[in-house]
Design a protein around this motif. Structure first.
Motif, PDB file in Angstrom:
ATOM      1  N   THR A  77     -26.276 -29.002 -11.906  1.00  0.00           N
ATOM      2  CA  THR A  77     -26.444 -27.572 -11.624  1.00  0.00           C
ATOM      3  C   THR A  77     -27.698 -27.328 -10.807  1.00  0.00           C
ATOM      4  OG1 THR A  77     -25.344 -27.059 -13.722  1.00  0.00           O
ATOM      5  CG2 THR A  77     -26.576 -25.288 -12.669  1.00  0.00           C
ATOM      6  N   ILE A  78     -28.753 -28.078 -11.080  1.00  0.00           N
ATOM      7  CA  ILE A  78     -30.001 -27.889 -10.340  1.00  0.00           C
ATOM      8  C   ILE A  78     -29.820 -28.245  -8.875  1.00  0.00           C
ATOM      9  CG2 ILE A  78     -30.862 -30.207 -10.835  1.00  0.00           C
ATOM     10  CD1 ILE A  78     -32.925 -26.961 -10.657  1.00  0.00           C
ATOM     11  N   ALA A  79     -28.933 -29.207  -8.586  1.00  0.00           N
ATOM     12  CA  ALA A  79     -28.665 -29.555  -7.187  1.00  0.00           C
ATOM     13  C   ALA A  79     -27.956 -28.406  -6.483  1.00  0.00           C
ATOM     14  CB  ALA A  79     -27.819 -30.826  -7.116  1.00  0.00           C
ATOM     15  N   LEU A  80     -26.976 -27.800  -7.159  1.00  0.00           N
ATOM     16  CA  LEU A  80     -26.298 -26.650  -6.563  1.00  0.00           C
ATOM     17  C   LEU A  80     -27.263 -25.495  -6.348  1.00  0.00           C
ATOM     18  CD1 LEU A  80     -22.899 -26.558  -8.507  1.00  0.00           C
ATOM     19  CD2 LEU A  80     -23.286 -27.185  -6.117  1.00  0.00           C
ATOM     20  N   LEU A  81     -28.168 -25.294  -7.295  1.00  0.00           N
ATOM     21  CA  LEU A  81     -29.145 -24.214  -7.154  1.00  0.00           C
ATOM     22  C   LEU A  81     -30.120 -24.480  -6.011  1.00  0.00           C
ATOM     23  CD1 LEU A  81     -29.970 -23.439 -10.889  1.00  0.00           C
ATOM     24  CD2 LEU A  81     -28.721 -22.001  -9.281  1.00  0.00           C
ATOM     25  N   THR A  82     -30.268 -25.728  -5.652  1.00  0.00           N
ATOM     26  CA  THR A  82     -31.131 -26.070  -4.525  1.00  0.00           C
ATOM     27  C   THR A  82     -30.400 -25.891  -3.193  1.00  0.00           C
ATOM     28  OG1 THR A  82     -32.286 -27.703  -5.902  1.00  0.00           O
ATOM     29  CG2 THR A  82     -32.569 -27.891  -3.522  1.00  0.00           C
ATOM     30  N   ILE A  83     -29.114 -26.207  -3.182  1.00  0.00           N
ATOM     31  CA  ILE A  83     -28.336 -26.188  -1.941  1.00  0.00           C
ATOM     32  C   ILE A  83     -27.813 -24.789  -1.602  1.00  0.00           C
ATOM     33  CG2 ILE A  83     -26.256 -27.072  -0.821  1.00  0.00           C
ATOM     34  CD1 ILE A  83     -26.626 -29.637  -2.507  1.00  0.00           C
ATOM     35  N   LEU A  84     -27.234 -24.108  -2.579  1.00  0.00           N
ATOM     36  CA  LEU A  84     -26.554 -22.836  -2.317  1.00  0.00           C
ATOM     37  C   LEU A  84     -27.461 -21.749  -1.715  1.00  0.00           C
ATOM     38  CD1 LEU A  84     -24.151 -22.559  -5.400  1.00  0.00           C
ATOM     39  CD2 LEU A  84     -23.606 -23.169  -3.034  1.00  0.00           C
ATOM     40  N   PRO A  85     -28.733 -21.640  -2.126  1.00  0.00           N
ATOM     41  CA  PRO A  85     -29.578 -20.615  -1.504  1.00  0.00           C
ATOM     42  C   PRO A  85     -29.792 -20.831  -0.005  1.00  0.00           C
ATOM     43  CG  PRO A  85     -30.524 -21.302  -3.586  1.00  0.00           C
ATOM     44  CD  PRO A  85     -29.401 -22.256  -3.277  1.00  0.00           C
ATOM     45  N   LEU A  86     -29.544 -22.040   0.475  1.00  0.00           N
ATOM     46  CA  LEU A  86     -29.706 -22.323   1.898  1.00  0.00           C
ATOM     47  C   LEU A  86     -28.461 -21.941   2.696  1.00  0.00           C
ATOM     48  CD1 LEU A  86     -31.438 -25.820   1.605  1.00  0.00           C
ATOM     49  CD2 LEU A  86     -32.505 -23.570   1.798  1.00  0.00           C
ATOM     50  N   PRO A  95     -26.177 -17.134  -5.646  1.00  0.00           N
ATOM     51  CA  PRO A  95     -26.036 -18.593  -5.762  1.00  0.00           C
ATOM     52  C   PRO A  95     -26.079 -19.081  -7.200  1.00  0.00           C
ATOM     53  CG  PRO A  95     -28.218 -18.020  -4.946  1.00  0.00           C
ATOM     54  CD  PRO A  95     -27.398 -16.769  -4.911  1.00  0.00           C
ATOM     55  N   VAL A  96     -26.808 -18.369  -8.047  1.00  0.00           N
ATOM     56  CA  VAL A  96     -26.864 -18.752  -9.460  1.00  0.00           C
ATOM     57  C   VAL A  96     -25.499 -18.571 -10.108  1.00  0.00           C
ATOM     58  CG1 VAL A  96     -27.878 -18.185 -11.698  1.00  0.00           C
ATOM     59  CG2 VAL A  96     -29.313 -18.197  -9.661  1.00  0.00           C
ATOM     60  N   ILE A  97     -24.855 -17.436  -9.844  1.00  0.00           N
ATOM     61  CA  ILE A  97     -23.538 -17.163 -10.423  1.00  0.00           C
ATOM     62  C   ILE A  97     -22.525 -18.203  -9.965  1.00  0.00           C
ATOM     63  CG2 ILE A  97     -21.613 -15.535 -10.417  1.00  0.00           C
ATOM     64  CD1 ILE A  97     -23.721 -13.285 -10.338  1.00  0.00           C
ATOM     65  N   VAL A  98     -22.544 -18.547  -8.677  1.00  0.00           N
ATOM     66  CA  VAL A  98     -21.602 -19.540  -8.163  1.00  0.00           C
ATOM     67  C   VAL A  98     -21.864 -20.913  -8.788  1.00  0.00           C
ATOM     68  CG1 VAL A  98     -20.844 -20.786  -6.093  1.00  0.00           C
ATOM     69  CG2 VAL A  98     -21.241 -18.316  -5.988  1.00  0.00           C
ATOM     70  N   ALA A  99     -23.131 -21.306  -8.858  1.00  0.00           N
ATOM     71  CA  ALA A  99     -23.470 -22.615  -9.426  1.00  0.00           C
ATOM     72  C   ALA A  99     -23.062 -22.704 -10.894  1.00  0.00           C
ATOM     73  CB  ALA A  99     -24.972 -22.873  -9.278  1.00  0.00           C
ATOM     74  N   LEU A 100     -23.316 -21.652 -11.652  1.00  0.00           N
ATOM     75  CA  LEU A 100     -22.953 -21.663 -13.063  1.00  0.00           C
ATOM     76  C   LEU A 100     -21.446 -21.590 -13.252  1.00  0.00           C
ATOM     77  CD1 LEU A 100     -25.717 -19.315 -14.539  1.00  0.00           C
ATOM     78  CD2 LEU A 100     -25.575 -21.803 -14.718  1.00  0.00           C
ATOM     79  N   ALA A 101     -20.745 -20.910 -12.331  1.00  0.00           N
ATOM     80  CA  ALA A 101     -19.282 -20.871 -12.409  1.00  0.00           C
ATOM     81  C   ALA A 101     -18.696 -22.263 -12.233  1.00  0.00           C
ATOM     82  CB  ALA A 101     -18.730 -19.912 -11.352  1.00  0.00           C
ATOM     83  N   VAL A 102     -19.247 -23.031 -11.308  1.00  0.00           N
ATOM     84  CA  VAL A 102     -18.812 -24.421 -11.125  1.00  0.00           C
ATOM     85  C   VAL A 102     -19.016 -25.211 -12.413  1.00  0.00           C
ATOM     86  CG1 VAL A 102     -19.279 -26.574  -9.882  1.00  0.00           C
ATOM     87  CG2 VAL A 102     -19.215 -24.398  -8.637  1.00  0.00           C
ATOM     88  N   PHE A 103     -20.127 -24.965 -13.085  1.00  0.00           N
ATOM     89  CA  PHE A 103     -20.447 -25.639 -14.334  1.00  0.00           C
ATOM     90  C   PHE A 103     -19.485 -25.216 -15.444  1.00  0.00           C
ATOM     91  CE2 PHE A 103     -23.402 -26.048 -18.112  1.00  0.00           C
ATOM     92  CZ  PHE A 103     -23.409 -27.428 -18.117  1.00  0.00           C
ATOM     93  N   ALA A 104     -18.950 -23.979 -15.358  1.00  0.00           N
ATOM     94  CA  ALA A 104     -18.050 -23.475 -16.401  1.00  0.00           C
ATOM     95  C   ALA A 104     -16.617 -23.938 -16.223  1.00  0.00           C
ATOM     96  CB  ALA A 104     -18.092 -21.945 -16.414  1.00  0.00           C
ATOM     97  N   VAL A 105     -16.243 -24.390 -15.027  1.00  0.00           N
ATOM     98  CA  VAL A 105     -14.851 -24.711 -14.736  1.00  0.00           C
ATOM     99  C   VAL A 105     -14.278 -25.829 -15.603  1.00  0.00           C
ATOM    100  CG1 VAL A 105     -13.382 -25.794 -12.968  1.00  0.00           C
ATOM    101  CG2 VAL A 105     -14.729 -23.773 -12.407  1.00  0.00           C
ATOM    102  N   PRO A 106     -14.959 -26.970 -15.828  1.00  0.00           N
ATOM    103  CA  PRO A 106     -14.314 -28.078 -16.558  1.00  0.00           C
ATOM    104  C   PRO A 106     -13.724 -27.714 -17.907  1.00  0.00           C
ATOM    105  CG  PRO A 106     -16.298 -28.854 -15.491  1.00  0.00           C
ATOM    106  CD  PRO A 106     -16.287 -27.373 -15.305  1.00  0.00           C
TER     107      PRO A 106
END
Length: 243
Positions: A77-86, A95-106
């Motif tokens: 998740t920390i990697a997504l939070l680093t990439i998505l804001p760019l 970007p936080v909502i999107v990153a956490l949504a990816v984490f919630a999918v599995p």
């Protein structure tokens, strides 16, 4: 004068009403944390549930479900939070909502798929024998019987997201993590109590969500299904969360 240890500092910080009511205080950050978490889980449901239910209904795509779950879990998740804001999302809540949504999918995806596949084939055949179409079978038979799995997956995803949403502070996304981040900015000697208080608030919130959703899961699960499928659903959710 002997300095207070971090635990005493945390108690003192939590007992200060200004730390709760001031702008940017606990109440403001709690509202941000809940909004971010709820939006992320809702987005995850919009993506994972339709896909999982449909794949479970047609009886195919088990390998796809496993692959998607493994890939999304493998991305920190920390990697997504680093990439998505760019990207075009920029800094802040999106970007936080999107990153956490990816984490919630599995857990959402795996439990939706498993819930439909575990429906008694005789119930499915009986519904088809009554002349129900494929979508009617899914909506009237498979979906109600998959409720324990959907509820267990939602519960697992929500608790994981609430606990992980503290990382939102890395991209100025708000939430209770801002309290922890501000404490680190003051230094351990001065802000140690604030850091501990922020971590305690996140942990207590995650526990509260777990307790509340456990009750909701029990309420929405039909009584005959609570024992036979509730335990299996929780095992599936836990296994997915540890993968």
């Amino acid at each position: 004068m002997i300095a207070e240890d971090p635990i005493q500092q945390a108690v003192t910080w939590l007992n200060d009403p200004l730390n709760w009511t001031n702008p940017g205080g606990v109440l403001d950050r709690l509202g941000e944390h809940l909004w971010i978490s709820a939006a992320a889980v809702a987005l995850g449901c919009l993506v994972a549930w339709p896909l999982g239910l449909w794949l479970g209904h047609i009886g195919r795509g088990g390998g796809v479900v496993v692959m998607i779950s493994n890939v999304t879990l493998a991305i920190p998740t920390i990697a997504l939070l680093t990439i998505l804001p760019l990207t075009f999302l920029g800094f802040g809540e999106r970007p936080v909502i999107v990153a956490l949504a990816v984490f919630a999918v599995p857990p959402l995806l795996a439990n939706a798929y498993t819930g439909v596949r575990e429906v008694d084939p005789e119930a499915r055949d009986a519904a088809r024998g009554m002349g129900l179409s494929g979508m009617q079978v899914l909506r009237r038979v498979e979906l109600p019987l998959a409720v324990p799995y959907l509820a267990a997956g939602f519960r697992t995803a929500a608790v994981q997201v609430v606990a992980t949403a503290a990382l939102a502070s890395f991209v100025n996304g708000g939430g209770l993590g801002q309290i922890i981040s501000a404490g680190f900015g003051l230094g351990i000697a001065t802000g140690g109590g604030q850091i501990l208080a922020g971590g305690l608030l996140v942990a207590l919130l995650a526990l509260l969500v777990e307790v509340v959703l456990a009750g909701v899961e029990r309420v929405v699960t039909p009584r005959p299904l609570r024992r036979s499928r509730g335990r299996a659903a929780r095992r599936t959710a836990s296994a997915t969360g540890r993968a």
